[in-house]
Scaffold this motif. Sequence first.
Motif, PDB file in Angstrom:
ATOM      1  N   GLU A 123      61.582  33.767  60.127  1.00 44.13           N
ATOM      2  CA  GLU A 123      61.483  32.305  60.159  1.00 44.13           C
ATOM      3  C   GLU A 123      60.211  31.852  60.862  1.00 44.13           C
ATOM      4  O   GLU A 123      59.525  30.937  60.404  1.00 44.13           O
ATOM      5  CB  GLU A 123      62.718  31.738  60.873  1.00 44.13           C
ATOM      6  CG  GLU A 123      62.779  30.217  60.828  1.00 44.13           C
ATOM      7  CD  GLU A 123      63.970  29.658  61.570  1.00 44.13           C
ATOM      8  OE1 GLU A 123      64.047  28.426  61.717  1.00 44.13           O
ATOM      9  OE2 GLU A 123      64.825  30.449  62.032  1.00 44.13           O
ATOM     10  N   LEU A 124      59.903  32.518  61.969  1.00 45.91           N
ATOM     11  CA  LEU A 124      58.682  32.196  62.709  1.00 45.91           C
ATOM     12  C   LEU A 124      57.448  32.414  61.844  1.00 45.91           C
ATOM     13  O   LEU A 124      56.560  31.560  61.754  1.00 45.91           O
ATOM     14  CB  LEU A 124      58.603  33.074  63.964  1.00 45.91           C
ATOM     15  CG  LEU A 124      57.246  33.144  64.694  1.00 45.91           C
ATOM     16  CD1 LEU A 124      56.863  31.801  65.279  1.00 45.91           C
ATOM     17  CD2 LEU A 124      57.282  34.194  65.808  1.00 45.91           C
ATOM     18  N   MET A 125      57.383  33.559  61.181  1.00 43.24           N
ATOM     19  CA  MET A 125      56.224  33.894  60.360  1.00 43.24           C
ATOM     20  C   MET A 125      56.071  32.938  59.184  1.00 43.24           C
ATOM     21  O   MET A 125      54.963  32.509  58.857  1.00 43.24           O
ATOM     22  CB  MET A 125      56.343  35.336  59.866  1.00 43.24           C
ATOM     23  CG  MET A 125      56.197  36.381  60.962  1.00 43.24           C
ATOM     24  SD  MET A 125      54.620  36.224  61.834  1.00 43.24           S
ATOM     25  CE  MET A 125      54.821  37.482  63.083  1.00 43.24           C
ATOM     26  N   LYS A 126      57.178  32.567  58.589  1.00 42.45           N
ATOM     27  CA  LYS A 126      57.123  31.664  57.427  1.00 42.45           C
ATOM     28  C   LYS A 126      56.613  30.292  57.851  1.00 42.45           C
ATOM     29  O   LYS A 126      55.769  29.688  57.169  1.00 42.45           O
ATOM     30  CB  LYS A 126      58.491  31.539  56.773  1.00 42.45           C
ATOM     31  CG  LYS A 126      58.477  30.710  55.478  1.00 42.45           C
ATOM     32  CD  LYS A 126      59.841  30.678  54.833  1.00 42.45           C
ATOM     33  CE  LYS A 126      59.780  29.983  53.473  1.00 42.45           C
ATOM     34  NZ  LYS A 126      59.131  28.661  53.491  1.00 42.45           N
ATOM     35  N   ASP A 164      49.745  40.939  60.376  1.00 36.70           N
ATOM     36  CA  ASP A 164      50.291  41.230  59.048  1.00 36.70           C
ATOM     37  C   ASP A 164      50.985  40.006  58.440  1.00 36.70           C
ATOM     38  O   ASP A 164      50.894  39.776  57.224  1.00 36.70           O
ATOM     39  CB  ASP A 164      51.297  42.396  59.131  1.00 36.70           C
ATOM     40  CG  ASP A 164      50.626  43.695  59.590  1.00 36.70           C
ATOM     41  OD1 ASP A 164      49.397  43.809  59.416  1.00 36.70           O
ATOM     42  OD2 ASP A 164      51.335  44.574  60.120  1.00 36.70           O
ATOM     43  N   GLY A 165      51.687  39.212  59.281  1.00 39.05           N
ATOM     44  CA  GLY A 165      52.487  38.111  58.755  1.00 39.05           C
ATOM     45  C   GLY A 165      51.726  36.828  58.535  1.00 39.05           C
ATOM     46  O   GLY A 165      51.951  36.114  57.542  1.00 39.05           O
ATOM     47  N   VAL A 166      50.820  36.483  59.435  1.00 41.40           N
ATOM     48  CA  VAL A 166      50.095  35.206  59.356  1.00 41.40           C
ATOM     49  C   VAL A 166      48.593  35.432  59.264  1.00 41.40           C
ATOM     50  O   VAL A 166      47.885  34.749  58.535  1.00 41.40           O
ATOM     51  CB  VAL A 166      50.415  34.324  60.588  1.00 41.40           C
ATOM     52  CG1 VAL A 166      49.728  32.963  60.470  1.00 41.40           C
ATOM     53  CG2 VAL A 166      51.912  34.156  60.763  1.00 41.40           C
ATOM     54  N   GLY A 167      48.133  36.426  60.010  1.00 35.57           N
ATOM     55  CA  GLY A 167      46.692  36.660  60.103  1.00 35.57           C
ATOM     56  C   GLY A 167      46.107  35.826  61.236  1.00 35.57           C
ATOM     57  O   GLY A 167      46.591  34.723  61.507  1.00 35.57           O
ATOM     58  N   PHE A 168      45.125  36.337  61.913  1.00 34.77           N
ATOM     59  CA  PHE A 168      44.411  35.539  62.925  1.00 34.77           C
ATOM     60  C   PHE A 168      42.989  36.039  63.030  1.00 34.77           C
ATOM     61  O   PHE A 168      42.655  37.145  62.613  1.00 34.77           O
ATOM     62  CB  PHE A 168      45.135  35.559  64.279  1.00 34.77           C
ATOM     63  CG  PHE A 168      45.371  36.928  64.859  1.00 34.77           C
ATOM     64  CD1 PHE A 168      44.376  37.594  65.568  1.00 34.77           C
ATOM     65  CD2 PHE A 168      46.608  37.553  64.732  1.00 34.77           C
ATOM     66  CE1 PHE A 168      44.601  38.847  66.116  1.00 34.77           C
ATOM     67  CE2 PHE A 168      46.849  38.805  65.277  1.00 34.77           C
ATOM     68  CZ  PHE A 168      45.840  39.460  65.966  1.00 34.77           C
ATOM     69  N   ASP A 169      42.133  35.173  63.592  1.00 38.56           N
ATOM     70  CA  ASP A 169      40.699  35.465  63.648  1.00 38.56           C
ATOM     71  C   ASP A 169      40.228  35.915  65.023  1.00 38.56           C
ATOM     72  O   ASP A 169      39.200  36.583  65.150  1.00 38.56           O
ATOM     73  CB  ASP A 169      39.904  34.220  63.238  1.00 38.56           C
ATOM     74  CG  ASP A 169      40.327  33.707  61.873  1.00 38.56           C
ATOM     75  OD1 ASP A 169      40.122  34.427  60.892  1.00 38.56           O
ATOM     76  OD2 ASP A 169      40.881  32.589  61.802  1.00 38.56           O
ATOM     77  N   GLY A 170      40.957  35.515  66.042  1.00 34.18           N
ATOM     78  CA  GLY A 170      40.559  35.859  67.400  1.00 34.18           C
ATOM     79  C   GLY A 170      41.766  35.862  68.314  1.00 34.18           C
ATOM     80  O   GLY A 170      42.843  35.404  67.957  1.00 34.18           O
ATOM     81  N   VAL A 171      41.581  36.389  69.510  1.00 30.59           N
ATOM     82  CA  VAL A 171      42.673  36.530  70.481  1.00 30.59           C
ATOM     83  C   VAL A 171      42.326  35.747  71.736  1.00 30.59           C
ATOM     84  O   VAL A 171      41.163  35.699  72.156  1.00 30.59           O
ATOM     85  CB  VAL A 171      42.893  38.017  70.844  1.00 30.59           C
ATOM     86  CG1 VAL A 171      44.009  38.169  71.876  1.00 30.59           C
ATOM     87  CG2 VAL A 171      43.196  38.828  69.592  1.00 30.59           C
ATOM     88  N   VAL A 172      43.339  35.116  72.322  1.00 23.13           N
ATOM     89  CA  VAL A 172      43.197  34.462  73.630  1.00 23.13           C
ATOM     90  C   VAL A 172      44.169  35.141  74.586  1.00 23.13           C
ATOM     91  O   VAL A 172      45.366  35.211  74.306  1.00 23.13           O
ATOM     92  CB  VAL A 172      43.508  32.955  73.557  1.00 23.13           C
ATOM     93  CG1 VAL A 172      43.309  32.317  74.929  1.00 23.13           C
ATOM     94  CG2 VAL A 172      42.637  32.270  72.519  1.00 23.13           C
ATOM     95  N   LEU A 173      43.665  35.645  75.701  1.00 24.69           N
ATOM     96  CA  LEU A 173      44.509  36.275  76.714  1.00 24.69           C
ATOM     97  C   LEU A 173      44.899  35.236  77.754  1.00 24.69           C
ATOM     98  O   LEU A 173      44.027  34.641  78.399  1.00 24.69           O
ATOM     99  CB  LEU A 173      43.770  37.426  77.390  1.00 24.69           C
ATOM    100  CG  LEU A 173      43.526  38.679  76.556  1.00 24.69           C
ATOM    101  CD1 LEU A 173      42.608  39.630  77.315  1.00 24.69           C
ATOM    102  CD2 LEU A 173      44.838  39.381  76.222  1.00 24.69           C
ATOM    103  N   SER A 174      46.196  35.003  77.906  1.00 22.82           N
ATOM    104  CA  SER A 174      46.658  34.092  78.944  1.00 22.82           C
ATOM    105  C   SER A 174      47.181  34.901  80.135  1.00 22.82           C
ATOM    106  O   SER A 174      47.462  36.095  80.009  1.00 22.82           O
ATOM    107  CB  SER A 174      47.754  33.174  78.404  1.00 22.82           C
ATOM    108  OG  SER A 174      48.909  33.926  78.063  1.00 22.82           O
ATOM    109  N   LYS A 175      47.279  34.240  81.284  1.00 16.35           N
ATOM    110  CA  LYS A 175      47.819  34.837  82.517  1.00 16.35           C
ATOM    111  C   LYS A 175      47.013  36.069  82.961  1.00 16.35           C
ATOM    112  O   LYS A 175      47.584  37.053  83.434  1.00 16.35           O
ATOM    113  CB  LYS A 175      49.302  35.192  82.350  1.00 16.35           C
ATOM    114  CG  LYS A 175      50.146  34.011  81.864  1.00 16.35           C
ATOM    115  CD  LYS A 175      51.588  34.386  81.644  1.00 16.35           C
ATOM    116  CE  LYS A 175      52.356  33.256  80.968  1.00 16.35           C
ATOM    117  NZ  LYS A 175      53.749  33.598  80.670  1.00 16.35           N
TER     118      LYS A 175
END
Length: 519
Positions: free
Chosen positions: A203-206, A241-252
Amino acid sequence: MFDTLSDRLSAAFKNLRGKGKLTDADIDATAREIRIALLEADVALPVVKDFIAAVKERASGADVRGGLNPAQQVIKIVNEELVTILGGQTRELRMAKRPPTVIMLAGLQGAGKTTLAGKLAKWLKETKHQTPMLVAADLQRPNAVTQLQVVGDRAGVPVFAPEPGNGVGDPVDVARQAMAEAKSKQYSVVIVDTAGRLGVDEELMKQAADIRDAVTPDEILFVVDAMIGQDAVTTAQAFLDGVGFDGVVLSKLDGDARGGAALSIAQVTGRQVMFASNGEKLEDFDVFHPDRMASRILGMGDVMSLIEQAEKSFDAEEAAKTAAKLQKKGGKDFTLDDFLAQMQSVRKMGPLTKIFGMLPGAAQFKDQLENFDEREIDRIEAVIHSMTPAERTDPNIINGSRRLRIANGSGTEVATVSGLVERFFEARKMMSAMASGKGMPGMPGMPGMGGAGGGKKAKQQAKKGKPKRGSGNPAKRANQGPSEPAAPAAGQLPAAFGGGGKDGNFELPDDLKKMLGGN
């Protein structure tokens, strides 16, 4: 976050010191120590294997240069390989050719997406001079919409929130409406805050994929909690795999975890870490520079970030006025008001422990930094504020009765007031010498951390080095030579600043030598 890893790597390199050349046994032993250090830091096993293989190959190959000692050779190789697994080059945000630029945030619940949306918007507004708008597309988590509105208000950024949330509304429809709103009001950047889950599910991925298709984002940023260790890599792969992303943000990134996520995620997913959130305030947000992070991990400091922080916090015109005061009359025009203003400017850069931690070699006095009490600065401010304008302008007039009055007014002891005045004179002398191009005369004692400046020891040394007075007999006085020390030669420090010795060499104070790793 990387303290444990830094300590283990430093210990591994220490064993190489004093060796004339690297043998295969030395390389194997050091590689084993580095492997243990990385695994203890919760770095993903495939990343550790590739990293160690690369280091061993280079350490035993042509990359080893004769001009460096074995420890320096290995540190250089490890530094370069760390930069590689952290992503190599710093990556900037891709901005749309025709505004608005759309940035979609994705990640699990609790990763810090909503707060990060405000941090990113504030950074874009102040650093890139953009006009961002936040979009409340997380309509499931309780009070997520309200939280985003509060964060947006603190950042001074508008929030598009047509639905109340708490399970009410269609996030995909909200995202579509937001695009129309941004175009009509000419916002240059749209930041979409999406819903998360406690775990990855269909559900989250969709829902995330539907929002992606509705707004066609220029950047999809995956927000990950840096404290969840190797599980961050698994989650990132699922989102990739489910949505795809271009970059990462590290929190905390300011947490006390072992930091393995930062060292694993870029290598495993092939997507670079672009930003790092390292605190709760909206200002605690930085562009992620792989080379600077590698330098910090190896205890070599981060001077570039320190300079950037200083440029944000210091007023160039005020700094020029202060420098002019320090250059004239031996710095006597530099008052306690100026000293307080400089201290307050430094505090704007962040906690002093963080600032000092960016200096090269800071790892050698890590214990002192950890024990440093930030409230000591508040006490110094209270003491200065308890002085009259005349006392701040000329601290020489502060006698015993004045010190007692200042101590009572600031809620401190007379010894605290005396120590502050003494440190001020030492600091003014040092800064005046540096501003005049005469070098650094000494290191004033830092409050709560000890130092080489003030105190009885410095007075005793000054007394011991005081020249003898000439004889009252003119004939004897002529044979003794001049009663005052000769002026220093060109390029030599005067005796008051540690120069003027027999060989003309400048000796650092013992405490400063120890701090810099000398004997």
